[in-house]
Design an enzyme around this catalytic site. Sequence first.
Site, PDB file in Angstrom:
ATOM      1  N   HIS A  21       0.795  -1.228   0.000  1.00  0.00           N
ATOM      2  CA  HIS A  21       0.000   0.000   0.000  1.00  0.00           C
ATOM      3  C   HIS A  21       0.830   1.281   0.000  1.00  0.00           C
ATOM      4  O   HIS A  21       0.279   2.371  -0.074  1.00  0.00           O
ATOM      5  CB  HIS A  21      -0.951   0.031   1.204  1.00  0.00           C
ATOM      6  CG  HIS A  21      -0.251   0.298   2.499  1.00  0.00           C
ATOM      7  ND1 HIS A  21       0.405  -0.674   3.196  1.00  0.00           N
ATOM      8  CD2 HIS A  21      -0.083   1.440   3.203  1.00  0.00           C
ATOM      9  CE1 HIS A  21       0.943  -0.163   4.284  1.00  0.00           C
ATOM     10  NE2 HIS A  21       0.673   1.124   4.315  1.00  0.00           N
TER      11      HIS A  21
HETATM   12  C1  UD1 Z   1      -2.181   5.489   5.781  1.00  0.00           C
HETATM   13  C2  UD1 Z   1      -0.872   5.959   6.435  1.00  0.00           C
HETATM   14  C3  UD1 Z   1       0.175   4.879   6.322  1.00  0.00           C
HETATM   15  C4  UD1 Z   1      -0.350   3.565   6.875  1.00  0.00           C
HETATM   16  C5  UD1 Z   1      -1.629   3.212   6.155  1.00  0.00           C
HETATM   17  C6  UD1 Z   1      -2.222   1.923   6.631  1.00  0.00           C
HETATM   18  C7  UD1 Z   1      -0.365   8.358   6.308  1.00  0.00           C
HETATM   19  C8  UD1 Z   1       0.430   9.386   5.616  1.00  0.00           C
HETATM   20  N1  UD1 Z   1      -0.345   7.130   5.766  1.00  0.00           N
HETATM   21  O1  UD1 Z   1      -1.936   5.318   4.399  1.00  0.00           O
HETATM   22  O2  UD1 Z   1       1.324   5.262   7.057  1.00  0.00           O
HETATM   23  O3  UD1 Z   1       0.618   2.566   6.686  1.00  0.00           O
HETATM   24  O4  UD1 Z   1      -2.567   4.270   6.375  1.00  0.00           O
HETATM   25  O5  UD1 Z   1      -3.381   1.614   5.933  1.00  0.00           O
HETATM   26  O6  UD1 Z   1      -1.003   8.645   7.290  1.00  0.00           O
HETATM   27  N2  UD1 Z   1      -9.397   4.650   1.804  1.00  0.00           N
HETATM   28  C9  UD1 Z   1     -10.588   3.983   1.792  1.00  0.00           C
HETATM   29  N3  UD1 Z   1     -11.133   3.657   3.000  1.00  0.00           N
HETATM   30  C10 UD1 Z   1     -10.553   3.949   4.176  1.00  0.00           C
HETATM   31  C11 UD1 Z   1      -9.342   4.642   4.169  1.00  0.00           C
HETATM   32  C12 UD1 Z   1      -8.763   4.973   2.970  1.00  0.00           C
HETATM   33  O7  UD1 Z   1     -11.153   3.685   0.760  1.00  0.00           O
HETATM   34  O8  UD1 Z   1     -11.112   3.614   5.241  1.00  0.00           O
HETATM   35  C13 UD1 Z   1      -8.760   4.983   0.494  1.00  0.00           C
HETATM   36  C14 UD1 Z   1      -9.068   6.365   0.035  1.00  0.00           C
HETATM   37  O9  UD1 Z   1      -9.299   6.312  -1.316  1.00  0.00           O
HETATM   38  C15 UD1 Z   1      -7.790   7.116   0.307  1.00  0.00           C
HETATM   39  C16 UD1 Z   1      -6.726   6.043   0.179  1.00  0.00           C
HETATM   40  O10 UD1 Z   1      -7.367   4.843   0.609  1.00  0.00           O
HETATM   41  O11 UD1 Z   1      -7.620   8.162  -0.593  1.00  0.00           O
HETATM   42  C17 UD1 Z   1      -5.523   6.273   1.023  1.00  0.00           C
HETATM   43  O12 UD1 Z   1      -5.875   6.494   2.400  1.00  0.00           O
HETATM   44  P1  UD1 Z   1      -4.973   7.431   3.327  1.00  0.00           P
HETATM   45  O13 UD1 Z   1      -5.508   7.462   4.701  1.00  0.00           O
HETATM   46  O14 UD1 Z   1      -4.741   8.725   2.639  1.00  0.00           O
HETATM   47  O15 UD1 Z   1      -3.554   6.733   3.308  1.00  0.00           O
HETATM   48  P2  UD1 Z   1      -3.135   5.205   3.376  1.00  0.00           P
HETATM   49  O16 UD1 Z   1      -2.552   4.837   2.075  1.00  0.00           O
HETATM   50  O17 UD1 Z   1      -4.225   4.354   3.918  1.00  0.00           O
END
Ligand code: UD1
Length: 380
Positions: free
Chosen positions: A210
Amino acid sequence: MVRPGAKIFLVAGARPNFMKIAPILDQLRKRAQFRPILIHTGQHYDDVMSRAFFRDLDLLSPDVNLGVGSGSQAQQTGRIMQEFERVVVKRPPDLVMVVGDVNSTVACSLVAAKRHIPVAHVEAGLRSFDRRMPEEINRVLTDAISDYLFTSCSDADENLLREGVPGEKIFFVGNVMIDSLLKFREKSKSSTIMENLSLRRREYVLMTLHRPSNVDEPKILRGILRAVGQIQQRMPVVFPIHPRSRKMLQKFGLEKEIAGVSNLRVIDPMGYIDFLRLMDQARLVLTDSGGIQEETTVLGIPCLTLRENTERPITVREGTNRVVGTDPQRIIRETEAILEGQPVRPRKPKFWDGRAAARIVDILSKTMNFPQAPEKRRRR
Ligand code: UD1
């Protein structure tokens, strides 16, 4: 009735936070000196990314949910700061405790520090020395403004001392994530995930991906999938897919391509207990996660980290981890070596023993000022 004691805001926002706060919350709740309040920023919000973990870890619902959701780095961090500040102004805490390295970690510590509220950072001092990772920026900034820096390994202490953090703020307490792992390993044996997926012990490879540096880069993502295409010819590969990665596969038109690979099982993300079971029974784990490097070390399962660096070198020195980068040929070579090799015999790093959260709360108990602590008043 409002419980007396020092009001501690414990912050969690994203998936890897929940198993870290669970044991701390447990310990705080056991002691009358503390009044813990769980704040969920809402950085992760899907059932499988958040609520599933509350259920699996026996956590009560958060006291406050800021509901910030996804966005760019700045949008998400900014929204968390604004919403968290509102809560802090309304109900000022005696301490804000943050864990890990996600955007919620840095956002809430910034708000607290600027309002002169002490900050405790759990899992302080880890460094990948790669400032292109958002998490590295979050780690460095959070540590710079924290009052309590709770570390999980001795190299974290060394990193902090090198950055000029006074030694009296640094407390080597061990690994809270491993507190949860040891507590729930037994319960995970009742998971039916192996049967549900028709998997046999030590006869599959488990993969998670991820990191933006892997999944947001089409060339790298394609390369990893090419390697996995080869590996699955020898052993099934199970890939619970993170929402970010699924989105990127769609964006780069790779979803159909992998759907045709017979032994690559792309499945939805899963809760803590099922995933723990899958790790525990795997032959090998391929990952770019930080926490999984630690968990496989304790479980004694070989782990290949698909990144150029790690902020957790102790998992390489003392555990089962190898950092192999993202070159497809190397991933295939290293995987083959493990599939053909002897089982690994890891050492468990010091204080990865299930008692890290108790150590943290002991330290707070001895060092915090408790203006309204009933126990202290009674003793006088
Ligand atoms: C975040 C953390 C990362 C951690 C990871 C675990 C930061 C900078 N990054 O990254 O360190 O390892 O979480 O998962 O804080 N999304 C969903 N549903 C959710 C959450 C996210 O669909 O419940 C999707 C959204 O499209 C979003 C993307 O995932 O844009 C990324 O989510 P985001 O919280 O920005 O970062 P992660 O890649 O999850």
